[in-house]
Motif scaffolding. Structure first.
Motif, short mmCIF file in Angstrom:
data_model
loop_
_atom_site.label_atom_id
_atom_site.label_comp_id
_atom_site.label_asym_id
_atom_site.label_seq_id
_atom_site.Cartn_x
_atom_site.Cartn_y
_atom_site.Cartn_z
N GLY A 129 7.88 70.79 -59.69
CA GLY A 129 8.39 69.48 -59.32
C GLY A 129 9.77 69.46 -58.70
N SER A 130 10.55 70.51 -58.91
CA SER A 130 11.90 70.51 -58.36
C SER A 130 11.93 70.94 -56.90
CB SER A 130 12.81 71.43 -59.17
OG SER A 130 12.33 72.76 -59.12
N SER A 131 10.94 71.73 -56.51
CA SER A 131 10.81 72.14 -55.12
C SER A 131 9.35 72.45 -54.83
CB SER A 131 11.69 73.36 -54.82
OG SER A 131 11.33 74.45 -55.64
N VAL A 132 8.99 72.40 -53.58
CA VAL A 132 7.62 72.71 -53.16
C VAL A 132 7.69 73.69 -52.01
CG1 VAL A 132 5.47 71.78 -52.22
CG2 VAL A 132 6.75 70.46 -53.92
N TYR A 133 6.88 74.75 -52.08
CA TYR A 133 6.82 75.75 -51.03
C TYR A 133 5.58 75.47 -50.19
CZ TYR A 133 9.91 78.32 -54.26
OH TYR A 133 10.91 78.70 -55.11
N ILE A 134 5.75 75.37 -48.88
CA ILE A 134 4.65 75.01 -48.00
C ILE A 134 4.52 76.03 -46.87
CG2 ILE A 134 3.69 73.24 -46.47
CD1 ILE A 134 5.36 71.17 -48.00
N TRP A 135 3.32 76.57 -46.74
CA TRP A 135 2.97 77.42 -45.60
C TRP A 135 1.91 76.69 -44.78
CZ3 TRP A 135 4.21 79.41 -50.32
CH2 TRP A 135 5.15 80.45 -50.37
N ASN A 173 10.06 87.91 -47.50
CA ASN A 173 8.73 87.51 -47.05
C ASN A 173 8.05 86.51 -47.99
OD1 ASN A 173 8.11 89.16 -49.18
ND2 ASN A 173 7.13 90.76 -47.97
N ARG A 174 8.69 86.23 -49.13
CA ARG A 174 8.13 85.23 -50.04
C ARG A 174 8.65 83.81 -49.76
NH1 ARG A 174 8.55 88.24 -55.94
NH2 ARG A 174 7.28 90.08 -55.43
N ILE A 175 9.62 83.71 -48.89
CA ILE A 175 10.20 82.40 -48.59
C ILE A 175 9.21 81.60 -47.73
CG2 ILE A 175 12.18 81.17 -47.65
CD1 ILE A 175 12.75 83.02 -50.06
N PRO A 176 8.95 80.33 -48.07
CA PRO A 176 7.96 79.56 -47.33
C PRO A 176 8.46 79.12 -45.96
CG PRO A 176 9.06 78.16 -48.93
CD PRO A 176 9.56 79.56 -49.17
N ASP A 177 7.53 78.73 -45.12
CA ASP A 177 7.90 78.19 -43.80
C ASP A 177 8.65 76.86 -43.94
OD1 ASP A 177 6.60 80.32 -42.53
OD2 ASP A 177 4.68 79.28 -42.61
N ILE A 178 8.24 76.07 -44.94
CA ILE A 178 8.90 74.80 -45.21
C ILE A 178 9.23 74.73 -46.70
CG2 ILE A 178 8.67 72.29 -45.24
CD1 ILE A 178 6.73 72.53 -42.89
N LEU A 179 10.47 74.42 -47.00
CA LEU A 179 10.92 74.25 -48.38
C LEU A 179 11.24 72.78 -48.60
CD1 LEU A 179 11.95 75.39 -51.13
CD2 LEU A 179 14.19 75.62 -50.03
N LEU A 180 10.64 72.22 -49.62
CA LEU A 180 10.87 70.81 -49.96
C LEU A 180 11.64 70.77 -51.28
CD1 LEU A 180 10.07 68.06 -48.75
CD2 LEU A 180 8.07 68.08 -50.25
#
Length: 223
Positions: A129-135, A173-180
Motif C-alpha cells: 500500500g505504500s508504493s506500487v511497482y508497475i511494469w 534490474n528489479r526497479i519497475p518502469d513506473i513507481l507509484l
C-alpha cells in the motif's frame, strides 16, 4: 555475496520467518566475539521485534515503545562490554533503521484500478500500500504513466528515470518502469489488495493498516 568488495564470511540462519521476541541478548552474545577478532571488519545484528510490533499495533503503540526500551537496554549492555574490554578505540557502533512507518486508516485508501487499463500491464506489485511497482507491456509505458499522472493528490507516479536520485532506487534490474508512491498516511489499493483489505477487516475489526514510509519490502512482518 560481496558488499563493497567485501564478502560475508559468517552468517547465522534466522530462526523462522517472523521475529523471535526475547532473544535480543542471545543475538548480541553470539555477535560480540566476532567483533573482537582481528579478521572481522564488520558485524551486524538485526533486532526485528520493533518492526514486527509496529506493523501489528502501530508505530506509536505501547508495544513498540516497550520494545524500543528493551532494545535500548541491549545496546547499553553492548556498549558497556565494549568499554570493559577496552575496545572503545577499535570498535565503531552504528545504530540504523531499515525504514520508517506511519498509521494508515481504512478511510484513507485510494484505488488505482479504476484509472489504469490492466490490459496494458505486464506485472504489478503492491508493496503493502505504500508504493506500487508497475511494469507495463512493451510500448505502453507512457500510456500507463499518463493515466496515473495528476489523477490523485494522494499518490505520485514516477518513471524510472525520474525517480529522485537521493532515494538510490534507479540502477537495479528489479526497479519497475513506473513507481507509484503514496502520500504519507494513505494506502494505495489495487485489485489484489482490495480483497486483502476486506479479508482483514472481516477477520478482526481491523483497526489500522500499517504502512512503510520508505520503499522497503518487508514480507515477513506483514500479514
Amino acid at each position: 555475496m560481496a558488499l563493497l568488495s567485501i564478502r560475508v564470511t559468517f552468517t547465522r540462519k534466522q530462526d523462522g520467518c517472523c521475529p523471535t521476541h526475547g532473544k535480543h541478548y542471545a543475538k548480541f552474545t553470539a555477535a560480540f566475539p566476532l567483533i573482537t577478532r582481528t579478521d572481522f571488519v564488520y558485524a551486524m545484528v538485526y533486532f526485528e521485534s520493533i518492526d514486527d510490533l509496529g506493523h501489528r499495533y502501530g508505530p506509536d503503540s505501547v508495544h513498540v515503545k516497550g520494545m524500543v526500551k528493551e532494545v535500548d537496554r541491549v545496546i547499553e549492555t553492548m556498549l558497556r562490554q565494549i568499554e570493559t574490554r577496552h575496545l572503545d578505540d577499535d570498535v565503531n557502533v552504528m545504530v540504523l533503521s531499515d525504514h520508517g512507518m506511519t498509521d494508515v486508516s481504512l478511510s484513507k485508501v485510494v484505488n488505482i484500478s479504476d484509472v489504469i487499463n490492466m490490459d496494458d500491464i505486464e506485472v504489478i506489485i503492491n508493496n503493502y500500500g505504500s508504493s506500487v511497482y508497475i511494469w507495463p507491456k512493451h510500448g505502453k509505458e507512457q500510456t500507463v504513466y499518463a493515466s496515473l499522472e495528476n489523477t490523485s493528490d494522494y499518490f505520485k507516479p514516477f518513471l524510472r528515470k525520474d525517480i529522485p536520485p537521493q532515494w538510490h532506487f534507479q540502477h537495479n534490474n528489479r526497479i519497475p518502469d513506473i513507481l507509484l508512491v503514496a502520500q504519507l498516511g494513505w494506502y494505495i489499493d489495487t485489485v489484489r489488495s482490495r480483497h486483502m483489505l476486506a479479508g482483514k477487516k472481516q477477520q478482526q475489526e481491523y483497526h489500522f493498516l500499517r504502512q512503510h514510509a520508505a520503499l522497503t519490502p518487508e514480507p515477513c512482518s506483514h500479514n
